[in-house]
Design an enzyme around this catalytic site. Structure first.
Site, PDB file in Angstrom:
ATOM      1  NE  ARG A   1     -22.994  19.149  13.203  1.00 38.34           N
ATOM      2  CZ  ARG A   1     -21.888  18.788  13.868  1.00 38.34           C
ATOM      3  NH1 ARG A   1     -21.571  17.515  13.965  1.00 38.34           N
ATOM      4  NH2 ARG A   1     -21.117  19.702  14.417  1.00 38.34           N
TER       5      ARG A   1
ATOM      6  CB  CYS B   1     -18.170  26.428  19.169  1.00 35.48           C
ATOM      7  SG  CYS B   1     -17.266  24.926  19.561  1.00 35.48           S
TER       8      CYS B   1
ATOM      9  CE  LYS C   1     -16.570  14.093  16.634  1.00 39.28           C
ATOM     10  NZ  LYS C   1     -16.165  15.517  16.444  1.00 39.28           N
TER      11      LYS C   1
ATOM     12  CB  CYS D   1     -14.865  26.154  12.727  1.00 42.00           C
ATOM     13  SG  CYS D   1     -14.091  27.010  14.111  1.00 42.00           S
TER      14      CYS D   1
ATOM     15  CB  CYS E   1     -10.544  25.035  19.800  1.00 44.07           C
ATOM     16  SG  CYS E   1     -11.445  23.563  19.324  1.00 44.07           S
TER      17      CYS E   1
ATOM     18  CB  CYS F   1     -14.717  22.110  13.053  1.00 40.67           C
ATOM     19  SG  CYS F   1     -14.953  21.296  14.642  1.00 40.67           S
TER      20      CYS F   1
ATOM     21  NE  ARG G   1     -20.794  12.515  14.793  1.00 40.63           N
ATOM     22  CZ  ARG G   1     -20.248  13.634  15.257  1.00 40.63           C
ATOM     23  NH1 ARG G   1     -20.092  14.680  14.482  1.00 40.63           N
ATOM     24  NH2 ARG G   1     -19.846  13.714  16.516  1.00 40.63           N
TER      25      ARG G   1
ATOM     26  CE  LYS H   1     -16.384  14.120  11.936  1.00 46.57           C
ATOM     27  NZ  LYS H   1     -15.677  15.396  12.102  1.00 46.57           N
TER      28      LYS H   1
END
Ligand code: SRM
Ligand code: SF4
Length: 530
Positions: free
Chosen positions: A39, A400, A172, A394, A439, A443, A108, A174
């Protein structure tokens, strides 16, 4: 092992396995088919034409032949094999593209409204995305040492990581910057959401600071849930980097390090309250934040189609289905984009809705540009249905590791079927955001869309409704399990009611909330039983 895997994340890649092959390989007594997802971090989604071509070339040489625009304006490569990792990371860095901090418990990619491109204020806002991103990059030399053949850090030398310390963040983090009025970045879904505030003359003055948004949740764990960011205060632009750093420091020092499921900043603020949080931030900044100024959201934009940016130049926004740049059937997106980038050498912006803008096209060359679009089967915004245009999914299966259900691979059919239903009701001019994820991690930000489909079992989705077009309200759970093939049938009676009872120009999500979720649930019963 786990430690290595964790380190890899901070450097921007994940070990994955091809889940389509799992069963077959197990039966044959073979190991999983391991590969990596790489990524990149692209602050504000800003790339040069040659950076794009480098990435396009990588997709063929080292990955599965596709580039995947992410919901945070980055690009992902899937299917990279271990022996190519170093070449990929090294060459990306030579093209001035980093993967450092693209994943892991760290700041991120910083997202910002990508358009339009030659407006001075907007350019300045995008510069802040880069500034904040650079400031919050880890200072570690390990990345350079391992991947870029940098000088070795000697064992006696202690690495100093001034912001992140030894143990980085609890989770994380953001950050996103929105342009006033246009919530194309989903600013309320962020740990740190900044909304630009302009002077009367249109100059950038500062930012309204929102904190503690986040969408991820875990199935059957009620203590985890999506939350919208809350206002913290206003900060002049010259102090914004300091304010961002202060917010991160409070997360670093007080975020939950025991329970990863509740380690995001949103839970810290939920548990301790915004006043406590402000007091802690204030200790780091040394200055007060001013009261938040009024915010209005009135024109969420996907930036598709032609826009004039001044000096007889234009940008053109191209819809990329679920962000996947590939040649598939009659739509040769990958070859077409390559051609456009080679011929026009445009500035490039990736959008938070997984689309791409090519900028700097002179007026006399617009028709030549459109001819290339046609030649490669790339549709303009006029040729898209609204359902398609406002949709996102996503990656989910097969890459994934956390996917419970399909998303990107089944979504185009769901969207097509829904569009037929919508046309049947003459609702095709309505803009309704619809997003699917494999899920509950969220995302593709399903919880801030008007229709959210969230993978709950292999072929089923939880249905969420009632988010709004502007992304300022969370959608509510309507049905926990809807089979993939029943999605459109389930939505049909609600759309019919919308058609007959909506107030003029009322959006679908607003209508659902006005009716109330329990009323809508009653309406659904017969459809589920049939
Ligand atoms: Fe995400 C984990 C893909 C944006 C919430 N996300 C993952 C992983 C890395 C799976 C994993 O941990 O093994 C996915 C890789 C799939 C693959 O095969 O590529 C993945 N996330 C994505 C992308 C590519 C989806 C897309 O359609 O573009 C997005 C990459 C963005 C980027 O360039 O950095 C992506 N992820 C998001 C967003 C949306 C956003 O940031 O605007 C969210 C919801 C917002 C939020 O963070 O709250 C999101 N991803 C998660 C979570 C849940 C976090 C939580 O608080 O619970 C996970 C799982 C985790 O962290 O444990 C996750
Ligand atoms: Fe994977 Fe779930 Fe994120 Fe989709 S929402 S990419 S399935 S973690």
């Amino acid at each position: 092992d786990d430690t290595v895997h964790n380190l890899l994340k901070f450097h921007g890649f994940y070990q994955q396995d091809d889940r389509d092959l799992r069963q077959k390989l197990t039966k044959e007594g073979k190991e999983k088919h391991y590969m990596f997802m790489v990524r990149t971090k692209v602050p504000g989604g800003k790339l040069t034409w040659n950076q794009y071509l480098t990435m396009n070339d990588f997709a063929d040489r080292y990955a599965n032949g596709t580039l995947r625009i992410t919901t945070r304006q980055g690009i992902q490569f899937h299917g990279v094999i271990k022996k190519n990792l170093k070449t990929v990371i090294k060459s990306l860095n030579e093209a001035m593209i980093t993967t450092l901090g693209a994943c892991g418990d760290i700041e991120r990619n910083v997202v910002s409204c990508p358009a339009p491109l030659e407006d001075r204020t907007r350019a300045e806002i995008q510069e802040y995305a880069k500034k904040i991103s650079d400031h919050l990059l880890p200072k570690t030399r390990a990345y350079h040492e391992i991947w870029l053949d940098g000088e070795k850090v000697t064992s006696t030398e202690q690495e100093i990581e001034p912001l992140y310390g030894k143990s980085y963040l609890p989770r994380k983090f953001k950050t996103t910057i929105a342009f006033p009025g246009d919530n194309c970045v989903d600013v309320y879904a962020q740990d740190l959401g900044l909304v630009a505030v302009l002077e009367k003359a249109g100059e950038l003055k500062g930012f309204n600071v929102l904190v503690g948004g986040g969408l991820g949740m875990t199935q059957n764990k009620v203590e985890t849930h999506p939350l919208l960011a809350k206002p913290l205060g206003y900060v002049g632009k010259e102090k914004i980097v300091a304010a961002a750093e202060a917010v991160i420091k409070v997360h670093r020092d007080y975020g939950d390090r025991e329970n990863r499921k509740r380690a995001r900043l949103k839970y810290l603020i939920e548990d301790r309250g915004i006043d406590w949080f402000y007091a802690e931030v204030r200790k780091h900044t040394g200055f007060n934040l001013e009261p938040i100024t009024e915010m209005k959201w009135d024109h969420t934009d996907d930036h598709l189609g032609w826009f004039e940016i001044g000096r007889n130049l234009h940008y053109f926004g191209i819809f990329v289905e679920n962000g996947r740049i590939q040649d598939a059937g009659s739509v040769r997106m990958k070859s077409g984009l390559k051609k456009l980038v080679e011929v026009f050498k445009p500035e490039i912006r990736l959008t938070p809705q997984q689309n791409i803008l090519l900028s700097g096209i002179p007026t006399p060359r617009k028709s030549e540009f459109e001819r290339v679009l046609k030649e490669f089967g790339i549709r303009t915004e006029k040729e898209l249905s609204n359902t398609e245009r406002w949709s996102m999914a996503c990656p989910a299966l097969p890459t994934c590791g956390l996917a419970i259900a399909e998303a990107e691979r089944v979504f185009p059919k769901v969207v097509d079927d829904l569009e037929k239903e919508i046309v049947g009701l003459s609702l095709q001019n309505e803009k309704i955001t619809i997003r699917m994820t494999g899920c509950p991690n969220g995302c593709a930000r399903p919880y801030t869309s008007e229709i959210g489909l969230v993978g709950s079992t292999l072929r089923s989705y939880s249905l969420y409704l009632g988010g709004n077009f502007e992304g300022t309200r969370l959608a509510q759970l309507v049905l926990p399990v809807v089979k993939e093939e029943h999605v459109v049938k389930t939505l049909s009676p609600i759309l019919k009611l919308f058609k007959s009872e909506r107030k003029s120009s009322e959006h679908f999500g607003d209508f659902c909330m006005r009716k109330g979720i329990s009323e809508i649930q009653k309406l659904l019963k017969p459809a589920i039983l049939s």
